[in-house]
Design a protein around this motif. Structure first.
Motif, PDB file in Angstrom:
ATOM      1  N   TRP A  53      -7.482  -2.053   5.763  1.00 34.50           N
ATOM      2  CA  TRP A  53      -8.034  -3.094   4.897  1.00 34.50           C
ATOM      3  C   TRP A  53      -6.979  -3.713   3.988  1.00 34.50           C
ATOM      4  O   TRP A  53      -7.061  -4.892   3.644  1.00 34.50           O
ATOM      5  N   SER A  54      -5.984  -2.922   3.584  1.00 34.68           N
ATOM      6  CA  SER A  54      -4.923  -3.479   2.740  1.00 34.68           C
ATOM      7  C   SER A  54      -4.160  -4.569   3.482  1.00 34.68           C
ATOM      8  O   SER A  54      -3.778  -5.597   2.893  1.00 34.68           O
ATOM      9  N   VAL A  70      -2.125  -3.719  11.292  1.00 33.88           N
ATOM     10  CA  VAL A  70      -3.450  -3.871  11.903  1.00 33.88           C
ATOM     11  C   VAL A  70      -3.490  -3.275  13.315  1.00 33.88           C
ATOM     12  O   VAL A  70      -4.320  -2.400  13.609  1.00 33.88           O
ATOM     13  N   ASN A  96       0.828  -1.203   0.000  1.00 36.66           N
ATOM     14  CA  ASN A  96       0.000   0.000   0.000  1.00 36.66           C
ATOM     15  C   ASN A  96       0.863   1.254   0.000  1.00 36.66           C
ATOM     16  O   ASN A  96       0.579   2.225  -0.710  1.00 36.66           O
ATOM     17  N   GLN A 153      -9.060   4.305   5.939  1.00 39.26           N
ATOM     18  CA  GLN A 153      -9.286   2.907   6.312  1.00 39.26           C
ATOM     19  C   GLN A 153      -8.593   1.951   5.344  1.00 39.26           C
ATOM     20  O   GLN A 153      -8.458   0.767   5.632  1.00 39.26           O
ATOM     21  N   GLY A 154      -8.153   2.502   4.215  1.00 40.71           N
ATOM     22  CA  GLY A 154      -7.441   1.682   3.245  1.00 40.71           C
ATOM     23  C   GLY A 154      -6.188   1.049   3.822  1.00 40.71           C
ATOM     24  O   GLY A 154      -5.806  -0.069   3.433  1.00 40.71           O
ATOM     25  N   ILE A 184      -5.367  -6.399   6.114  1.00 40.77           N
ATOM     26  CA  ILE A 184      -6.257  -7.535   6.370  1.00 40.77           C
ATOM     27  C   ILE A 184      -6.450  -8.367   5.116  1.00 40.77           C
ATOM     28  O   ILE A 184      -6.352  -9.604   5.138  1.00 40.77           O
ATOM     29  N   VAL A 185      -6.720  -7.697   3.998  1.00 43.19           N
ATOM     30  CA  VAL A 185      -6.942  -8.412   2.733  1.00 43.19           C
ATOM     31  C   VAL A 185      -5.703  -9.191   2.321  1.00 43.19           C
ATOM     32  O   VAL A 185      -5.789 -10.355   1.908  1.00 43.19           O
TER      33      VAL A 185
END
Length: 264
Positions: free
Chosen positions: A85-86, A62, A28, A81-82, A88-89
């Motif tokens: 989520w980056s 996280v 990211n 929030q990206g 976690i994904v």
């Protein structure tokens, strides 16, 4: 090897989750720097609002985001929030690929492909751009594994056919739609991504990947348009849809093809 004992399974899946979360953070950051003109190799991570250099405790995947409640420790501004989520994904993708392919070269190859696709998706979400350097990295990785395969000529031919055939068809459809709609139908970066996935999957699975990406892209576009206004509502980043479709193809593509062929 992964399934010898429950302990080994849990241990290696935990390692994959941690590695995936770390890679998600790195990818990211790499994508953000690439589309904003910053060096990918130089400089330390910093807050994109105040520019303050982040310390080690700010970069724990996280957990740092959750502990700081999604805000910068130094300026108090809310972070995207990206970032969360980056991580976690990426962790989920890494664990799922490990479970699917066990501890093998195939797993490593698909983890590298996933990393390239995730970085491309993050960049596309940020600025509707898929940097060529990501595509080149994916091609280099594939070439390395072609030489490791033991059947260089066959693998090279399968890769080229898989990438060129589906990407050429997509390009032709895209050009036709541009003439009909009088506007861009799909970016060049998206077509390059489909070429890249074809190098890894071959033409049959890559065709499945493309079809799945179209369905995912339509759903993503509808959701995106409902949340945006004006010209931004017309812009649909296809990178995330292609990345999602490639992930599903790596996990289930071969099984779906075998089921489909059994019908005839």
């Amino acid at each position: 090897m992964l399934y010898l004992t429950p302990f080994i399974t849990i241990y290696f899946c935990s390692l994959a989750a941690v590695l995936g979360a770390c890679m998600g953070s790195f990818l990211n950051c790499t994508a953000w720097r690439a589309v904003h003109g910053e060096s990918v190799l130089k400089g330390r991570s910093h807050c994109d609002k105040c520019g303050h250099v982040l310390g080690a405790k700010d970069l724990v995947p996280v957990f740092s985001y959750l502990v700081l409640k999604g805000k910068c420790r130094y300026c108090g501004e809310k972070m995207s929030q990206g970032f969360l989520w980056s991580e976690i994904v990426s962790a989920v993708v890494f664990v799922s690929l490990l479970l699917r392919y066990d501890i093998s070269l195939q797993t490593l190859e698909f983890l590298l492909l996933a990393s390239v696709l995730l970085a491309s998706a993050f960049a596309d979400l940020e600025e509707y751009i898929i940097p060529d350097r990501f595509i080149v990295a994916g091609i280099v990785f594939r070439v390395i594994f072609i030489f490791l395969s033991g059947d260089v000529l066959h693998e090279a031919l399968r890769s080229l056919i898989g990438g060129a055939s589906v990407a050429a068809a997509l390009l032709a459809v895209s050009l036709l739609l541009e003439k009909i709609l009088k506007r861009d139908a799909m970016g060049g970066g998206d077509i390059k991504l489909i070429f890249l996935t074809g190098l890894y999957f071959g033409w049959q699975r890559n065709l499945f990947c493309l079809i799945l990406a179209c369905f995912a892209g339509i759903l993503f576009g509808l959701v995106s348009m409902s949340r945006k206004e004006g010209e931004d509502a017309k812009l649909i980043p296809w990178g995330p849809s292609i990345a999602f479709a490639a992930w599903m193809t790596a996990l289930f593509g071969q099984n779906v093809l075998e089921w489909y062929m059994s019908l005839f």
